[in-house]
Design an enzyme around this catalytic site. Structure first.
Site, PDB file in Angstrom:
ATOM      1  N   THR A  90     -65.156   0.858 -39.953  1.00  0.00           N
ATOM      2  CA  THR A  90     -65.702   0.209 -41.152  1.00  0.00           C
ATOM      3  C   THR A  90     -67.107  -0.281 -40.790  1.00  0.00           C
ATOM      4  O   THR A  90     -67.326  -1.469 -40.615  1.00  0.00           O
ATOM      5  CB  THR A  90     -64.829  -0.991 -41.589  1.00  0.00           C
ATOM      6  OG1 THR A  90     -64.612  -1.847 -40.457  1.00  0.00           O
ATOM      7  CG2 THR A  90     -63.502  -0.544 -42.127  1.00  0.00           C
ATOM      8  N   THR A  99     -60.898  -3.307 -39.268  1.00  0.00           N
ATOM      9  CA  THR A  99     -61.402  -4.615 -39.711  1.00  0.00           C
ATOM     10  C   THR A  99     -62.013  -4.457 -41.096  1.00  0.00           C
ATOM     11  O   THR A  99     -62.960  -3.691 -41.271  1.00  0.00           O
ATOM     12  CB  THR A  99     -62.470  -5.119 -38.712  1.00  0.00           C
ATOM     13  OG1 THR A  99     -61.865  -5.156 -37.428  1.00  0.00           O
ATOM     14  CG2 THR A  99     -62.961  -6.497 -39.089  1.00  0.00           C
ATOM     15  N   PHE A 112     -57.338  -6.745 -31.892  1.00  0.00           N
ATOM     16  CA  PHE A 112     -58.305  -7.649 -31.271  1.00  0.00           C
ATOM     17  C   PHE A 112     -58.820  -7.041 -29.975  1.00  0.00           C
ATOM     18  O   PHE A 112     -59.210  -7.763 -29.063  1.00  0.00           O
ATOM     19  CB  PHE A 112     -57.654  -9.005 -30.996  1.00  0.00           C
ATOM     20  CG  PHE A 112     -57.093  -9.647 -32.228  1.00  0.00           C
ATOM     21  CD1 PHE A 112     -57.921 -10.353 -33.096  1.00  0.00           C
ATOM     22  CD2 PHE A 112     -55.749  -9.526 -32.555  1.00  0.00           C
ATOM     23  CE1 PHE A 112     -57.419 -10.933 -34.254  1.00  0.00           C
ATOM     24  CE2 PHE A 112     -55.231 -10.102 -33.709  1.00  0.00           C
ATOM     25  CZ  PHE A 112     -56.065 -10.807 -34.556  1.00  0.00           C
ATOM     26  N   LEU A 113     -58.795  -5.704 -29.862  1.00  0.00           N
ATOM     27  CA  LEU A 113     -59.073  -5.158 -28.527  1.00  0.00           C
ATOM     28  C   LEU A 113     -60.545  -5.228 -28.168  1.00  0.00           C
ATOM     29  O   LEU A 113     -61.426  -5.026 -28.994  1.00  0.00           O
ATOM     30  CB  LEU A 113     -58.487  -3.771 -28.341  1.00  0.00           C
ATOM     31  CG  LEU A 113     -58.993  -2.532 -29.036  1.00  0.00           C
ATOM     32  CD1 LEU A 113     -60.177  -1.934 -28.296  1.00  0.00           C
ATOM     33  CD2 LEU A 113     -57.859  -1.524 -29.051  1.00  0.00           C
ATOM     34  N   ARG A 114     -60.745  -5.574 -26.909  1.00  0.00           N
ATOM     35  CA  ARG A 114     -62.102  -5.634 -26.364  1.00  0.00           C
ATOM     36  C   ARG A 114     -62.378  -4.341 -25.632  1.00  0.00           C
ATOM     37  O   ARG A 114     -61.506  -3.849 -24.900  1.00  0.00           O
ATOM     38  CB  ARG A 114     -62.215  -6.770 -25.340  1.00  0.00           C
ATOM     39  CG  ARG A 114     -62.023  -8.153 -25.893  1.00  0.00           C
ATOM     40  CD  ARG A 114     -61.722  -9.121 -24.771  1.00  0.00           C
ATOM     41  NE  ARG A 114     -60.476  -8.776 -24.081  1.00  0.00           N
ATOM     42  CZ  ARG A 114     -60.088  -9.257 -22.903  1.00  0.00           C
ATOM     43  NH1 ARG A 114     -60.844 -10.099 -22.247  1.00  0.00           N
ATOM     44  NH2 ARG A 114     -58.941  -8.895 -22.366  1.00  0.00           N
ATOM     45  N   GLU A 115     -63.565  -3.808 -25.790  1.00  0.00           N
ATOM     46  CA  GLU A 115     -63.917  -2.628 -25.004  1.00  0.00           C
ATOM     47  C   GLU A 115     -63.893  -3.028 -23.533  1.00  0.00           C
ATOM     48  O   GLU A 115     -64.232  -4.146 -23.172  1.00  0.00           O
ATOM     49  CB  GLU A 115     -65.291  -2.112 -25.421  1.00  0.00           C
ATOM     50  CG  GLU A 115     -65.261  -1.694 -26.874  1.00  0.00           C
ATOM     51  CD  GLU A 115     -66.446  -0.849 -27.298  1.00  0.00           C
ATOM     52  OE1 GLU A 115     -67.216  -0.408 -26.445  1.00  0.00           O
ATOM     53  OE2 GLU A 115     -66.581  -0.647 -28.510  1.00  0.00           O
ATOM     54  N   ALA A 155     -74.957 -17.578 -21.474  1.00  0.00           N
ATOM     55  CA  ALA A 155     -76.218 -17.461 -22.220  1.00  0.00           C
ATOM     56  C   ALA A 155     -76.993 -16.235 -21.749  1.00  0.00           C
ATOM     57  O   ALA A 155     -76.897 -15.824 -20.594  1.00  0.00           O
ATOM     58  CB  ALA A 155     -77.049 -18.714 -22.012  1.00  0.00           C
ATOM     59  N   CYS A 181     -68.661  -4.466 -33.167  1.00  0.00           N
ATOM     60  CA  CYS A 181     -67.815  -5.422 -33.897  1.00  0.00           C
ATOM     61  C   CYS A 181     -68.521  -6.711 -34.278  1.00  0.00           C
ATOM     62  O   CYS A 181     -68.738  -6.958 -35.461  1.00  0.00           O
ATOM     63  CB  CYS A 181     -66.568  -5.737 -33.075  1.00  0.00           C
ATOM     64  SG  CYS A 181     -65.455  -4.343 -32.992  1.00  0.00           S
ATOM     65  N   LYS A 183     -72.212  -3.971 -23.312  1.00  0.00           N
ATOM     66  CA  LYS A 183     -71.470  -4.757 -22.327  1.00  0.00           C
ATOM     67  C   LYS A 183     -71.066  -3.814 -21.207  1.00  0.00           C
ATOM     68  O   LYS A 183     -71.099  -2.580 -21.393  1.00  0.00           O
ATOM     69  CB  LYS A 183     -70.244  -5.431 -22.962  1.00  0.00           C
ATOM     70  CG  LYS A 183     -69.160  -4.441 -23.388  1.00  0.00           C
ATOM     71  CD  LYS A 183     -68.081  -5.108 -24.200  1.00  0.00           C
ATOM     72  CE  LYS A 183     -66.967  -5.630 -23.351  1.00  0.00           C
ATOM     73  NZ  LYS A 183     -65.814  -6.101 -24.150  1.00  0.00           N
TER      74      LYS A 183
HETATM   75  C1  UDX Z   1     -65.037  -8.061 -29.690  1.00  0.00           C
HETATM   76  C2  UDX Z   1     -63.902  -9.082 -29.631  1.00  0.00           C
HETATM   77  O1  UDX Z   1     -63.968  -9.795 -28.384  1.00  0.00           O
HETATM   78  C3  UDX Z   1     -62.568  -8.394 -29.797  1.00  0.00           C
HETATM   79  O2  UDX Z   1     -61.513  -9.340 -29.790  1.00  0.00           O
HETATM   80  C4  UDX Z   1     -62.579  -7.622 -31.115  1.00  0.00           C
HETATM   81  O3  UDX Z   1     -61.366  -6.932 -31.306  1.00  0.00           O
HETATM   82  C5  UDX Z   1     -63.741  -6.639 -31.149  1.00  0.00           C
HETATM   83  O4  UDX Z   1     -64.964  -7.347 -30.909  1.00  0.00           O
HETATM   84  P1  UDX Z   1     -66.096  -6.306 -27.963  1.00  0.00           P
HETATM   85  O5  UDX Z   1     -66.947  -5.789 -29.082  1.00  0.00           O
HETATM   86  O6  UDX Z   1     -65.455  -5.346 -27.024  1.00  0.00           O
HETATM   87  O7  UDX Z   1     -64.897  -7.210 -28.558  1.00  0.00           O
HETATM   88  O8  UDX Z   1     -67.046  -7.276 -27.144  1.00  0.00           O
HETATM   89  P2  UDX Z   1     -66.973  -8.723 -26.487  1.00  0.00           P
HETATM   90  O9  UDX Z   1     -66.317  -8.691 -25.179  1.00  0.00           O
HETATM   91  O10 UDX Z   1     -66.459  -9.718 -27.475  1.00  0.00           O
HETATM   92  O11 UDX Z   1     -68.515  -8.979 -26.226  1.00  0.00           O
HETATM   93  C6  UDX Z   1     -69.442  -8.918 -27.317  1.00  0.00           C
HETATM   94  C7  UDX Z   1     -70.848  -9.132 -26.869  1.00  0.00           C
HETATM   95  O12 UDX Z   1     -71.083 -10.489 -26.545  1.00  0.00           O
HETATM   96  C8  UDX Z   1     -71.330  -8.320 -25.670  1.00  0.00           C
HETATM   97  O13 UDX Z   1     -72.604  -7.797 -25.980  1.00  0.00           O
HETATM   98  C9  UDX Z   1     -71.402  -9.351 -24.562  1.00  0.00           C
HETATM   99  O14 UDX Z   1     -72.363  -9.011 -23.594  1.00  0.00           O
HETATM  100  C10 UDX Z   1     -71.799 -10.589 -25.338  1.00  0.00           C
HETATM  101  N1  UDX Z   1     -71.399 -11.857 -24.698  1.00  0.00           N
HETATM  102  C11 UDX Z   1     -70.087 -12.117 -24.464  1.00  0.00           C
HETATM  103  C12 UDX Z   1     -72.376 -12.804 -24.370  1.00  0.00           C
HETATM  104  O15 UDX Z   1     -73.588 -12.584 -24.582  1.00  0.00           O
HETATM  105  N2  UDX Z   1     -71.988 -13.985 -23.805  1.00  0.00           N
HETATM  106  C13 UDX Z   1     -70.692 -14.279 -23.564  1.00  0.00           C
HETATM  107  O16 UDX Z   1     -70.421 -15.385 -23.060  1.00  0.00           O
HETATM  108  C14 UDX Z   1     -69.705 -13.315 -23.897  1.00  0.00           C
END
Ligand code: UDX
Length: 436
Positions: free
Chosen positions: A87, A123, A151-154, A254, A262, A325
């Site tokens: 989506t 979503t 809620f999966l995280r990559e 930070a 997402c 990430k």
């Molecule tokens: C996210 C949600 O965590 C997950 O539960 C949902 O299902 C999909 O979206 P994801 O997209 O895999 O998962 O990424 P996430 O681990 O949440 O990180 C998102 C971004 O935030 C990354 O770019 C990461 O580098 C950044 N980040 C994360 C920060 O800049 N600081 C932090 O403290 C944590």
């Protein structure tokens, strides 16, 4: 008899869900309209990078329980159909584009047997499930619809699918709940909390969770801005507030902010939906969350200009990281790649390295210079930027690369490198949210 499952949409979410459900012993058919993707998956090959999922996929294909096809009619035996299509953000607004969800349900409808349950995992804006249920009541009244957000995280896709923090199911009747309990029985018996909700709440849980996470990251990045103005250190501040269990120390890193497929699009779609519902005031703060996040990318570019001057044309900048990430090859809305592109547009000569993300980045930005080899990427640079927190970058011994570069300046866009170590090796070390 064990239930039969189908998974519609075999991207990141769908491919993971299909392989994981097969590993629980279900017969699973995955359907996707992209014939190339289907051919790869059917062959046990993963079209993207996710730790350990390639092995699980190959193993499940061998069992014969897991198959992939472009043909929707293959789902007609299935009892439960998981909708896992994307989506994305619409091209002309902040809202989510529901084309794929609507088309998945339309294409599924003729093949739904009596008692089948369509389970949305994508979503979506709140209200979508109700609308789809309405649509199904006309096109396939023999079937039911439920919502089960993921809620999966990559980087942790298998873990988050098979050992999630919680399972949330939006249902309108007991039967749908008991069928979903049957699907997730092994997870439930391992103690995973189960939350039954109505359809709108189930949809909202996902966007509320992602909004909270995005807010946490933007909060610490806002504190980084204040630390810069006041002469403080955001890494110490984050550590100190994180000891309060009500705050917690996760998602307080930070740096250059969040990206990916997402968080950015989910908070924007949430705002767009709240506006339609007349509840925009409640989510006004998300506009600021988005703005702080995008500002972090500009702030790191400001640091580059402080170090190299306004005219970047004479300088070579080595960028470590293209993905949003680590442990992923996903470059969607990647802050690292965005910064690389902006520096290049400003005239700098930019060379980009990433352990997994070079090819996906090259597809989007063929004109950037890429280097597969870390040493090659660093060579003759005037400035090094650490923008994606891969563990191999933390393992770099600064003294062993000093002879390769023209100028020993590093900007840590993720606040994760060992500042002492770099300084001891004679490097000028800059980071966001730390004036020292
Ligand atoms: C996210 C949600 O965590 C997950 O539960 C949902 O299902 C999909 O979206 P994801 O997209 O895999 O998962 O990424 P996430 O681990 O949440 O990180 C998102 C971004 O935030 C990354 O770019 C990461 O580098 C950044 N980040 C994360 C920060 O800049 N600081 C932090 O403290 C944590």
């Amino acid at each position: 008899m064990k239930l039969k499952l189908s998974v519609i949409g075999c991207g990141y979410l769908g491919a993971t869900h299909a392989a994981c459900m097969s590993s629980l012993g279900f017969t699973v058919v995955g359907v996707d309209t992209d014939a190339n993707k289907v051919a790869m998956l059917a062959n046990g090959e993963l079209p993207f990078y996710e730790p350990e999922l390639d092995a699980l996929l190959a193993q499940e294909i061998k069992t014969g329980r897991l198959s992939f096809t472009t043909d929707f009619s293959a789902v007609q035996d299935a009892d439960v159909h998981f909708i896992c299509v994307g989506t994305p953000q619409s091209s002309n607004s902040l809202a989510a584009d529901l084309t794929y969800v609507n088309s998945a349900v339309t294409q599924l409808a003729p093949y739904l047997k009596a008692g089948a349950i369509v389970v949305g995992k994508s979503t979506v804006p709140v209200g979508t499930a109700d609308a789809l249920r309405e649509q199904l009541s006309l096109s396939a009244p023999q079937a039911d619809l439920a919502w089960n957000p993921e809620f999966l995280r990559e980087g942790f896709a298998i873990e988050d699918t098979l050992r999630p923090n919680r399972l949330v199911v939006g249902v309108t009747n007991d039967r749908a709940e008991s069928v979903l309990k049957e699907v997730y029985e092994p997870l439930l018996s391992a103690g995973v909390p189960w939350i039954r909700a109505d359809l709108p709440t189930a949809e909202l849980v996902k966007v509320a969770a992602n909004s909270f996470l995005a807010t946490k990251i933007s909060f610490i990045n806002a504190m980084a801005e204040v630390c810069e103005a006041a002469g403080g250190d955001v890494t110490v501040l984050a550590q100190a507030i994180g000891y309060d269990p009500r705050i917690g120390n996760k998602f307080l890193q930070a740096g250059i902010g969040f990206g990916g497929g997402c968080l950015p699009k989910d908070i924007r779609a949430f705002m767009a939906r709240a506006e339609e519902l007349g509840a925009m005031q409640a989510l006004e703060f998300l506009r600021e969350v988005d703005a702080i996040n995008l500002r972090a990318r500009q702030r790191v570019i400001d640091v580059v200009r402080e170090e190299l001057g306004e005219d970047l044309t004479k300088f070579r900048i080595a960028i470590l990281g293209t993905t949003f990430k680590p442990d992923s090859d996903d470059v969607r809305d990647s802050p690292a790649l965005d910064i690389a592109v902006q520096l290049r547009a400003a005239g700098a000569s930019v060379v980009v390295h990433d352990p997994k993300g070079i090819e996906p980045a090259r597809k989007r930005f063929p004109n950037l210079e890429y280097a597969q080899d870390l040493t090659v990427s660093i060579k003759d640079s005037n400035l090094l930027m650490h923008l994606t927190e891969w563990k191999e970058y933390r393992a770099i011994d600064p003294s062993s690369i000093s002879h390769l570069v023209k100028d020993k300046i590093i900007i840590d866009g993720r606040n994760l490198l060992d500042r002492q170590l770099w300084r001891a090796a004679g490097w000028k070390f800059r980071a966001l949210g730390r004036t020292d």
